[in-house]
Design an enzyme around this catalytic site. Structure first.
Site, PDB file in Angstrom:
ATOM      1  N   GLU A  17       0.854  -1.203   0.000  1.00 48.44           N
ATOM      2  CA  GLU A  17       0.000   0.000   0.000  1.00 48.44           C
ATOM      3  C   GLU A  17       0.887   1.249   0.000  1.00 48.44           C
ATOM      4  O   GLU A  17       0.641   2.198  -0.756  1.00 48.44           O
ATOM      5  CB  GLU A  17      -0.915  -0.022   1.230  1.00 48.44           C
ATOM      6  CG  GLU A  17      -1.800   1.205   1.352  1.00 48.44           C
ATOM      7  CD  GLU A  17      -2.101   1.523   2.817  1.00 48.44           C
ATOM      8  OE1 GLU A  17      -2.387   0.601   3.597  1.00 48.44           O
ATOM      9  OE2 GLU A  17      -2.012   2.728   3.183  1.00 48.44           O
ATOM     10  N   HIS A  18       1.928   1.241   0.816  1.00 46.07           N
ATOM     11  CA  HIS A  18       2.856   2.387   0.844  1.00 46.07           C
ATOM     12  C   HIS A  18       3.576   2.561  -0.485  1.00 46.07           C
ATOM     13  O   HIS A  18       3.718   3.679  -0.990  1.00 46.07           O
ATOM     14  CB  HIS A  18       3.898   2.178   1.958  1.00 46.07           C
ATOM     15  CG  HIS A  18       3.402   2.541   3.309  1.00 46.07           C
ATOM     16  ND1 HIS A  18       3.978   3.540   4.065  1.00 46.07           N
ATOM     17  CD2 HIS A  18       2.381   2.060   4.044  1.00 46.07           C
ATOM     18  CE1 HIS A  18       3.338   3.635   5.216  1.00 46.07           C
ATOM     19  NE2 HIS A  18       2.368   2.747   5.237  1.00 46.07           N
TER      20      HIS A  18
ATOM     21  N   GLU B 257       6.432   3.075  11.532  1.00 47.46           N
ATOM     22  CA  GLU B 257       4.983   3.060  11.773  1.00 47.46           C
ATOM     23  C   GLU B 257       4.620   1.991  12.791  1.00 47.46           C
ATOM     24  O   GLU B 257       3.808   2.206  13.694  1.00 47.46           O
ATOM     25  CB  GLU B 257       4.234   2.817  10.450  1.00 47.46           C
ATOM     26  CG  GLU B 257       2.713   2.816  10.608  1.00 47.46           C
ATOM     27  CD  GLU B 257       1.974   2.661   9.267  1.00 47.46           C
ATOM     28  OE1 GLU B 257       2.616   2.773   8.206  1.00 47.46           O
ATOM     29  OE2 GLU B 257       0.756   2.422   9.304  1.00 47.46           O
TER      30      GLU B 257
END
Lengths: 436, 436
Positions: free
Chosen positions: A65-66, A142
């Site tokens: 996704e990143h 994260e």
């Protein structure tokens, strides 16, 4: 609870019905027209989530996704971002167990541009070692920030991994640190090639757009992408029957107020027998869905021993899912007393069922919440996208309110009695360091 | 504790040294000569176990152990059995997390015949749908009988699956029922083709045989089999750090006496820093290795509150492993009191260490047990086979007594303090239905 729609209400507003069609390359397109405001939400859902990751590669779905925000052969890394910002739009993305989704909310005129960017990054990402390494540092940070520094999150991860002993939902969406650290370019390329394909994607457009227009634009953007190889059915390891009571405890100096959460394995909309998932949704609503719920009224209002007490059913999942109750004590109240009182409410429903009055009110609240959801395009788009990405279809969403309406009090009692068995549950306790 | 040898003692007896060589096709051969009796143990170890199974295919390694007793293109299904029985021999097989092994104990003259049969079934099995279906019924029944009807086994499975949240050791060697039911011929054929190859096998011959003879026989049997494709390194998902205390409870009417078992994740001989695994072996011996151990002396003899109390370290594993203590109360003693007393013994060692006297005695018992083990050929063969199938080599086995001798009391205390942390442990409780 996410599995819902306003299709009935929308049709009454003459905003047109939900349209659903396939592009030639296998990409599914769903359009939910709503012309009350000149805004459109554009989402692409990939049927790939953390539960599909290869063993030892946890975190790759979220990592990807990143990576989708990096440079492509046609656009620099920040061009898409800037384009959305320049027109006052909004952009987001998220990864879950069963899917990964990318969305933009913009003015209708920008829809084609969004499709262009989104179609471009479906196949044209430039995955270099440098890009992978830089972004890997971001996801590691994260994880440190959102999990490792947060005792609630640390506990939740291990409770979930205790609940699921075989199903891949036991693995955190962010991934396990020691595996995330080793994700590399080859992993990313394999993931991209396997899963970021039009025939593994669903486009959902909600808002000020007509199906014919969307179709033409989609054919001109996504439609140009070659179909990928057929993917095997998403058949994953399933959970064996749970025969034990499991408890997971974390005491941590950073915790101010203790809390408990109890989980039961229950079927999802995809795996349930007819009516069971709807009954579980209503059970969660009646038991702990809000300020009118039994847990709230009994524990927060009447007994005054809880600051919060609620229940939740996570129904929109590809495989078996969980039903959970949670609570946190107020003031001098003891966690053990709060938990016993909450358990008594669960046992009472399993034994005595629900009243027809509270069932009807719960149904009303559900259907009303769907009508209110119309004002949130991304909420509507989420309903369709998450359902279609977990084995359901448009009809499942459209007919959901009718199916909810048909559930009887006996069905609610039955799922409580069948599934909410304490001897086969998993409970997490969070304590301040001193209390245990 | 299995990682041991009598090589030093054996050499002193002039029975020759341990021989270790490779056949041209990559099959490793270890010969441990011992001519005191005209008996030889022949074992083939495949470096494939339940922890290597593909997701969703649990039980296939053990299933394949069963299938190895079926017909080949050269022999009917019961020919091998009958041949061993006819010469008064003994035959067995077993599957574990990291390996699958087949052994026969026979008169030396039958060694070549055993090699012939064993080499034949390494590649020439006839896997029909009928064979697979029939034998699948057998393993399903084995699971029902050995696990599902046994509350101890049911609890153990879920405790182990709670201890391991990522490592494949969480999956039972027999497999999960719902996955075993679906194992089919294609699964079996793929497994056979991948793993039943000479370059994935170790031959261990212990007893009345000379290395030169064994080598000639092996070349004439196993040596005729073509090398298989190179297998990737056995790199499996590893366990994240445990941050919680986990408890699993089963109450069952079939249980007469309650019991507890507490597990800690610890390194194995393969993953440990130098000396740590040896120190854990000695710690297990001192804490709960037998009637001289602290747990036994304190809880069974002195306090009289336990019928049994012991400790165990499972060191010969490819990945991280566990250290466990277990106990069962005597008469009216309460399980909670027994557990507290056992925990106190663990805490005492972690805090105060062990005495040099008990350490030396533990070392003596270990080395003596290795000397006694010489009388059991299959025990010796197991030591070499299990070590070689979990990443070790012959030297690791031969030098093990010396490494044990060098461990200091400080090292034992250090591993207890480092690993036996109660807040990061997993405990299983088994209760009679009425007690909880």
């Amino acid at each position: 609870m996410v599995l819902a729609t306003t299709a009935t209400a929308a049709a009454a507003k003459d905003d047109g019905k939900v349209a659903d069609f396939l592009l030639d390359n296998g990409m599914e397109v769903v359009v939910i027209p709503d012309h009350r405001a000149p805004v459109v939400t554009h989402m692409v859902w990939y049927k790939i989530g953390s539960a599909d990751e290869p063993p030892g590669k946890s975190g790759i779905a979220h990592f990807f996704e990143h990576l989708m925000f990096k440079a492509t052969s046609n656009h620099a890394a920040d061009e898409f971002d800037r384009a959305v910002a320049n027109i006052g739009g909004y952009q987001n993305a998220f990864t879950s167990y069963d899917y990964t989704a990318f969305n933009e909310t913009v003015a209708p005129l920008a829809l084609e541009q969004m499709m262009g960017f989104e179609a471009d990054r479906m196949r044209n990402l430039i995955l270099t070692d440098d890009v992978v390494k830089t972004e890997r540092d971001v996801i590691l940070e994260e994880r440190r920030r959102s999990i490792d520094t947060n005792p609630h999150a640390v506990l939740d991860e291990e409770v979930v991994a205790t609940l699921w002993q075989n199903q891949p939902y036991r693995i955190p969406v962010l991934g396990w640190m020691q595996e995330m650290e080793k994700l590399n370019r080859a992993d990313a390329e394999a993931f991209y090639d396997n899963y970021y394909r039009p025939n593994n994607a669903v486009l959902v457009v909600a808002g000020d757009a007509e199906p014919e227009t969307v179709k033409a634009l989609a054919e001109n953007t996504y439609g140009k992408i070659a179909r990928g190889p057929d993917l095997p059915p998403r058949i994953r390891p399933v959970e064996p029957e749970q025969n034990t009571k499991r408890v997971v405890t974390l005491s941590d100096a950073r915790v101010a107020v203790p809390s408990f959460s109890t989980y039961w394995v229950v079927p999802s909309y995809r795996t349930a027998e007819p009516g069971e998932a709807e009954a579980l949704d209503l059970l969660a609503e009646i038991l702990g869905g809000g300020n009118r719920s039994r847990l709230y009224q009994e524990l927060v209002v009447k007994q005054g021993i809880a600051t919060e007490a609620n229940a939740w059913f996570r129904g929109t999942m590809l495989d078996a899912t969980y039903f959970t109750i949670r609570g946190s004590p107020r003031g001098d109240a003891k966690l053990v007393d709060l938990e016993a009182a909450a358990d008594a409410e669960v046992a009472r429903i399993a034994r005595d069922g629900v009243t027809s009055d509270e069932l009807e009110k719960a149904k009303d609240r559900f259907v009303r919440s769907m009508i209110f959801a119309r004002d949130k395009q991304d909420h509507i788009a989420n309903m369709f996208g998450s359902t279609l990405a977990t084995g359901g279809n448009v009809q499942d969403v459209v007919e959901w309110p009718d199916r909810i309406r048909k559930i009887t009090a006996d069905q609610v009692k039955a799922v409580a009695a069948r599934y909410l068995v304490f001897d086969h549950s998993t409970t997490g306790y969070l304590f301040p360091e001193t209390e245990n």
